[in-house]
Design a protein around this motif. Structure first.
Motif, PDB file in Angstrom:
ATOM      1  N   THR A 211       0.826  -1.212   0.000  1.00  0.00           N
ATOM      2  CA  THR A 211       0.000   0.000   0.000  1.00  0.00           C
ATOM      3  C   THR A 211       0.859   1.261   0.000  1.00  0.00           C
ATOM      4  O   THR A 211       0.685   2.157  -0.839  1.00  0.00           O
ATOM      5  N   ALA A 212       1.799   1.341   0.937  1.00  0.00           N
ATOM      6  CA  ALA A 212       2.616   2.555   1.067  1.00  0.00           C
ATOM      7  C   ALA A 212       3.563   2.720  -0.114  1.00  0.00           C
ATOM      8  O   ALA A 212       3.733   3.829  -0.640  1.00  0.00           O
ATOM      9  N   GLY A 213       4.207   1.627  -0.529  1.00  0.00           N
ATOM     10  CA  GLY A 213       5.159   1.719  -1.639  1.00  0.00           C
ATOM     11  C   GLY A 213       4.493   2.094  -2.941  1.00  0.00           C
ATOM     12  O   GLY A 213       5.002   2.935  -3.696  1.00  0.00           O
ATOM     13  N   PHE A 238       6.065  -3.804  -8.547  1.00  0.00           N
ATOM     14  CA  PHE A 238       7.320  -4.484  -8.846  1.00  0.00           C
ATOM     15  C   PHE A 238       8.401  -4.128  -7.834  1.00  0.00           C
ATOM     16  O   PHE A 238       9.189  -4.994  -7.415  1.00  0.00           O
ATOM     17  N   LEU A 239       8.463  -2.861  -7.438  1.00  0.00           N
ATOM     18  CA  LEU A 239       9.483  -2.450  -6.474  1.00  0.00           C
ATOM     19  C   LEU A 239       9.257  -3.086  -5.109  1.00  0.00           C
ATOM     20  O   LEU A 239      10.210  -3.514  -4.444  1.00  0.00           O
ATOM     21  N   VAL A 240       7.998  -3.152  -4.673  1.00  0.00           N
ATOM     22  CA  VAL A 240       7.701  -3.772  -3.378  1.00  0.00           C
ATOM     23  C   VAL A 240       8.036  -5.257  -3.407  1.00  0.00           C
ATOM     24  O   VAL A 240       8.656  -5.792  -2.471  1.00  0.00           O
ATOM     25  N   PRO A 281      17.973  -5.195  -5.698  1.00  0.00           N
ATOM     26  CA  PRO A 281      17.111  -5.798  -6.723  1.00  0.00           C
ATOM     27  C   PRO A 281      16.027  -4.859  -7.227  1.00  0.00           C
ATOM     28  O   PRO A 281      15.479  -5.061  -8.312  1.00  0.00           O
ATOM     29  N   ALA A 282      15.708  -3.817  -6.445  1.00  0.00           N
ATOM     30  CA  ALA A 282      14.704  -2.864  -6.896  1.00  0.00           C
ATOM     31  C   ALA A 282      15.212  -2.009  -8.054  1.00  0.00           C
ATOM     32  O   ALA A 282      14.410  -1.521  -8.864  1.00  0.00           O
TER      33      ALA A 282
END
Length: 296
Positions: A211-213, A238-240, A281-282
């Motif tokens: 939610t936050a990301g 994808f980043l989360v 990895p992000a």
């Protein structure tokens, strides 16, 4: 008469057993360094900061592996890692001066792999058969991809005209993912996510991260990058996911080695690798999503 206890009070610890004030102070300093370098310093300064961080993280991981009996070629990994970072520098052709030299990073990675294979093969000399060769080279190649190759994407992102905004967007999404995950996990965490790998991670915490990301990714995409809002949704997701998996990978890595932290460089955080495990990895994930959806 009872003796008076004159010992100093123990530093406040977080649920993860960290020195919370020290962790906050270090986090603020690192965040400030990133903001200053992206907002005001020249491009080469950001490349140098990433290169230094990659060298420190590589050294931390190799040292821990060597303590546990792995024979890992440190020098080729350090030199190859620097090559992967610096050879991303754009070509001298003015038409390509804002485009990362992806071939440089790929070539440096291939060269590092080749040197490491030969280095480990001859580590005991030409007259002795190497022991645990497959194990050691497999771990070596993992380290080469996990740290310097992933780190190269943090450099390749900065070269385009909107590169600094893209980096800010990715970093903000990862940071808010961590904040949302920690907050939701502390307040609502009841269902363990992967207890055999990271007992403190919960599905409630992952929902908070998501939610936050994602919310921060949407806001940053709109107000920083001036792109369509919906791009922030797949970017944030994808980043989360990659950030969470990066944290889990390092947790299992440390569990296999029987250690708590990769190092002691950062008070309240452990080693530098313990701080950037979700960021590494992000970076390729963010690079891929933005390249596909924005045409960058």
């Amino acid at each position: 008469m009872a003796a008076t206890n004159t010992s100093e009070p123990a530093p406040k610890q977080s649920r993860a057993g960290r020195n919370l004030p020290a962790a906050i102070a270090v986090g603020v300093l690192l965040g400030g360094l990133i903001i200053v370098s992206l907002a005001w310093l020249p491009t080469w300064a950001w490349v140098a900061i990433v290169a230094a961080a990659i060298a420190v993280a590589t050294h931390e991981v190799v040292r821990r592996l060597r303590e546990n009996g792995y024979v890992i070629p440190l020098i080729p990994l350090l030199l190859g890692g620097q090559a992967m970072i610096w050879l991303t520098w754009p070509a001298l052709d003015p038409a390509d001066q804002h485009r990362a030299n992806t071939a440089g990073a790929l070539g440096a990675f291939a060269g590092t792999v080749l040197v490491c294979l030969i280095w480990r093969l001859l580590a005991q000399g030409p007259n002795a058969a190497p022991q645990n060769y497959l194990r050691d080279v497999a771990v070596t190649l993992m380290v080469a991809a996990w740290i310097p190759l992933f780190g190269a994407f943090a450099v390749m992102l900065i070269y385009p005209d909107d590169g600094r905004k893209a980096l800010f967007t990715i970093l903000l999404a990862v940071v808010f993912s961590d904040i949302g995950g920690y907050t939701a996990g502390v307040l609502f965490g009841k269902h363990p996510m992967v207890p055999a790998i990271s007992p403190k991670k919960s599905w409630e915490g992952f929902a908070g991260s998501l939610t936050a990301g994602t919310a921060m990714a949407v806001l940053a995409v709109v107000f920083l990058m001036h792109q369509k809002w919906w791009i922030g949704i797949p970017l944030g997701i994808f980043l989360v996911i990659t950030g969470t998996l990066g944290d889990l990978v390092e947790s299992q890595f440390k569990r296999d080695l029987g250690i708590k932290d990769m190092g002691t460089l950062l008070p309240g955080h452990g080693g530098l690798m313990d701080r950037i495990d979700s960021i590494l990895p992000a970076m390729p994930a963010g690079w891929i999503v933005l390249a596909v959806l924005t045409g960058g």
